[in-house]
Design a protein around this motif. Structure first.
Motif, PDB file in Angstrom:
ATOM      1  N   SER A   1       6.009  -1.342   0.723  1.00 25.92           N
ATOM      2  CA  SER A   1       6.974  -0.818  -0.247  1.00 25.92           C
ATOM      3  C   SER A   1       7.404  -1.850  -1.276  1.00 25.92           C
ATOM      4  O   SER A   1       7.678  -1.511  -2.434  1.00 25.92           O
ATOM      5  CB  SER A   1       8.210  -0.291   0.498  1.00 25.92           C
ATOM      6  OG  SER A   1       8.783  -1.318   1.304  1.00 25.92           O
ATOM      7  N   ALA A   2       7.463  -3.131  -0.894  1.00 25.52           N
ATOM      8  CA  ALA A   2       7.903  -4.166  -1.827  1.00 25.52           C
ATOM      9  C   ALA A   2       6.938  -4.345  -2.997  1.00 25.52           C
ATOM     10  O   ALA A   2       7.316  -4.849  -4.057  1.00 25.52           O
ATOM     11  CB  ALA A   2       8.064  -5.498  -1.085  1.00 25.52           C
ATOM     12  N   TYR A   3       5.682  -3.928  -2.804  1.00 27.98           N
ATOM     13  CA  TYR A   3       4.668  -4.118  -3.845  1.00 27.98           C
ATOM     14  C   TYR A   3       4.326  -2.826  -4.580  1.00 27.98           C
ATOM     15  O   TYR A   3       3.482  -2.834  -5.474  1.00 27.98           O
ATOM     16  CB  TYR A   3       3.392  -4.692  -3.220  1.00 27.98           C
ATOM     17  CG  TYR A   3       3.579  -6.046  -2.593  1.00 27.98           C
ATOM     18  CD1 TYR A   3       3.457  -7.218  -3.337  1.00 27.98           C
ATOM     19  CD2 TYR A   3       3.906  -6.160  -1.237  1.00 27.98           C
ATOM     20  CE1 TYR A   3       3.644  -8.459  -2.753  1.00 27.98           C
ATOM     21  CE2 TYR A   3       4.093  -7.401  -0.646  1.00 27.98           C
ATOM     22  CZ  TYR A   3       3.955  -8.543  -1.409  1.00 27.98           C
ATOM     23  OH  TYR A   3       4.141  -9.774  -0.831  1.00 27.98           O
ATOM     24  N   GLN A   4       4.984  -1.728  -4.205  1.00 27.10           N
ATOM     25  CA  GLN A   4       4.617  -0.450  -4.802  1.00 27.10           C
ATOM     26  C   GLN A   4       5.041  -0.338  -6.263  1.00 27.10           C
ATOM     27  O   GLN A   4       4.303   0.200  -7.088  1.00 27.10           O
ATOM     28  CB  GLN A   4       5.213   0.694  -3.973  1.00 27.10           C
ATOM     29  CG  GLN A   4       4.511   0.867  -2.637  1.00 27.10           C
ATOM     30  CD  GLN A   4       5.216   1.855  -1.731  1.00 27.10           C
ATOM     31  OE1 GLN A   4       6.179   2.497  -2.128  1.00 27.10           O
ATOM     32  NE2 GLN A   4       4.739   1.972  -0.505  1.00 27.10           N
ATOM     33  N   LEU A   5       6.232  -0.832  -6.597  1.00 25.96           N
ATOM     34  CA  LEU A   5       6.685  -0.769  -7.993  1.00 25.96           C
ATOM     35  C   LEU A   5       5.818  -1.625  -8.913  1.00 25.96           C
ATOM     36  O   LEU A   5       5.390  -1.149  -9.967  1.00 25.96           O
ATOM     37  CB  LEU A   5       8.150  -1.175  -8.099  1.00 25.96           C
ATOM     38  CG  LEU A   5       8.739  -1.138  -9.517  1.00 25.96           C
ATOM     39  CD1 LEU A   5       8.619   0.259 -10.115  1.00 25.96           C
ATOM     40  CD2 LEU A   5      10.203  -1.590  -9.493  1.00 25.96           C
ATOM     41  N   PRO A   6       5.513  -2.890  -8.554  1.00 24.98           N
ATOM     42  CA  PRO A   6       4.591  -3.663  -9.407  1.00 24.98           C
ATOM     43  C   PRO A   6       3.228  -2.987  -9.565  1.00 24.98           C
ATOM     44  O   PRO A   6       2.656  -2.994 -10.652  1.00 24.98           O
ATOM     45  CB  PRO A   6       4.458  -5.003  -8.665  1.00 24.98           C
ATOM     46  CG  PRO A   6       5.720  -5.126  -7.886  1.00 24.98           C
ATOM     47  CD  PRO A   6       6.065  -3.725  -7.464  1.00 24.98           C
ATOM     48  N   ALA A   7       2.725  -2.395  -8.471  1.00 26.04           N
ATOM     49  CA  ALA A   7       1.432  -1.705  -8.559  1.00 26.04           C
ATOM     50  C   ALA A   7       1.525  -0.501  -9.485  1.00 26.04           C
ATOM     51  O   ALA A   7       0.614  -0.228 -10.278  1.00 26.04           O
ATOM     52  CB  ALA A   7       0.990  -1.260  -7.165  1.00 26.04           C
ATOM     53  N   ALA A   8       2.650   0.226  -9.409  1.00 25.26           N
ATOM     54  CA  ALA A   8       2.845   1.378 -10.291  1.00 25.26           C
ATOM     55  C   ALA A   8       2.922   0.946 -11.749  1.00 25.26           C
ATOM     56  O   ALA A   8       2.405   1.627 -12.648  1.00 25.26           O
ATOM     57  CB  ALA A   8       4.120   2.122  -9.892  1.00 25.26           C
ATOM     58  N   LEU A   9       3.557  -0.198 -12.009  1.00 27.16           N
ATOM     59  CA  LEU A   9       3.649  -0.712 -13.385  1.00 27.16           C
ATOM     60  C   LEU A   9       2.272  -1.102 -13.917  1.00 27.16           C
ATOM     61  O   LEU A   9       1.980  -0.900 -15.107  1.00 27.16           O
ATOM     62  CB  LEU A   9       4.591  -1.919 -13.426  1.00 27.16           C
ATOM     63  CG  LEU A   9       6.078  -1.616 -13.210  1.00 27.16           C
ATOM     64  CD1 LEU A   9       6.883  -2.907 -13.102  1.00 27.16           C
ATOM     65  CD2 LEU A   9       6.611  -0.745 -14.345  1.00 27.16           C
ATOM     66  N   VAL A  10       1.419  -1.648 -13.030  1.00 29.31           N
ATOM     67  CA  VAL A  10       0.050  -1.974 -13.445  1.00 29.31           C
ATOM     68  C   VAL A  10      -0.705  -0.703 -13.805  1.00 29.31           C
ATOM     69  O   VAL A  10      -1.415  -0.646 -14.813  1.00 29.31           O
ATOM     70  CB  VAL A  10      -0.686  -2.743 -12.314  1.00 29.31           C
ATOM     71  CG1 VAL A  10      -2.173  -2.869 -12.644  1.00 29.31           C
ATOM     72  CG2 VAL A  10      -0.069  -4.117 -12.123  1.00 29.31           C
ATOM     73  N   LEU A  11      -0.551   0.349 -12.988  1.00 35.56           N
ATOM     74  CA  LEU A  11      -1.189   1.631 -13.297  1.00 35.56           C
ATOM     75  C   LEU A  11      -0.669   2.193 -14.614  1.00 35.56           C
ATOM     76  O   LEU A  11      -1.439   2.710 -15.422  1.00 35.56           O
ATOM     77  CB  LEU A  11      -0.922   2.631 -12.165  1.00 35.56           C
ATOM     78  CG  LEU A  11      -1.592   2.380 -10.825  1.00 35.56           C
ATOM     79  CD1 LEU A  11      -1.130   3.407  -9.805  1.00 35.56           C
ATOM     80  CD2 LEU A  11      -3.108   2.422 -10.955  1.00 35.56           C
TER      81      LEU A  11
END
Length: 209
Positions: A4-14
């Motif tokens: 969960s801690a990395y989901q927002l950064p991954a979403a921003l990359v998408l």
């Protein structure tokens, strides 16, 4: 699925990668190839580990992403054919699902090959269509995740194909397919009219001296 801690950064990359592909895909085709190669490589490598293996999963995602981006950049011209192959596979699925369910794998392969061949002759238009619609879907999925919609994240964790396959949206999410088509058409129009550069191939032919 990433912790969960990395989901927002991954979403921003998408979100960022989808925007670049949708509206600047032809002009920044190498950048788009690198971004999507990174995303695909990261997803493939991280899927080897479970959700509790945080450190190995993150390391695998980074290494796989770098490898995927480098691979697509090295295969620059092959990337054009891959876009055409993807469009061919998408088209046969669109038509076939309206008739009798999923198409036979041989038919998908045939249309993919045909799409790759056509792409080598109509590079500009194939790249614009492929990046506009591919970027539109990535932009939508990333945007939903950034806004706190748990649908894409839950679907990814459950292996639900709707995240990667826009023609098969989750129940109650039929509007996403409509939004994807509209956004893809807008991206295509923007690239053809303003950001797509001059007509012709991706790489200019050298003038004979």
């Amino acid at each position: 699925m990433l912790p969960s801690a990395y989901q927002l950064p991954a979403a921003l990359v998408l979100l960022a990668g989808g925007f670049l592909a949708c509206f600047l895909g032809y002009r920044l085709f190498k950048v788009v190839l690198a971004v999507f190669g990174f995303i695909i490589g990261a997803l493939a490598a991280s899927s080897v580990f479970g959700a509790t293996d945080t450190t190995p999963m993150v390391i695998a995602a980074i290494v796989g992403g770098i490898a995927g981006g480098a691979l697509l950049l090295a295969a620059y011209f092959v990337g054009v054919a891959l876009v055409g192959a993807g469009i061919g596979a998408l088209l046969v699925n669109v038509v076939w699902t309206q008739i009798e369910g999923d198409p036979h794998p041989a038919v998908v392969i045939l249309f993919s090959i045909a799409g790759a061949v056509v792409a080598t002759w109509l590079q500009r238009y194939v790249i614009i269509l492929g990046t506009a619609f591919g970027g539109a879907w990535t932009l939508l999925v990333g945007g939903l995740a950034v806004m706190g919609d748990a649908g894409p994240l839950k679907a990814a964790a459950a292996g639900d194909v709707w995240v990667a396959y826009p023609l098969n949206p989750a129940p109650g999410r039929g509007w996403v397919k409509v939004a994807w088509i509209v956004l893809g058409l807008v991206g295509t129009t923007v690239q053809l009219g303003w950001t797509g550069g001059e007509r012709g191939r991706v790489v200019r032919r050298k003038k004979k001296s």
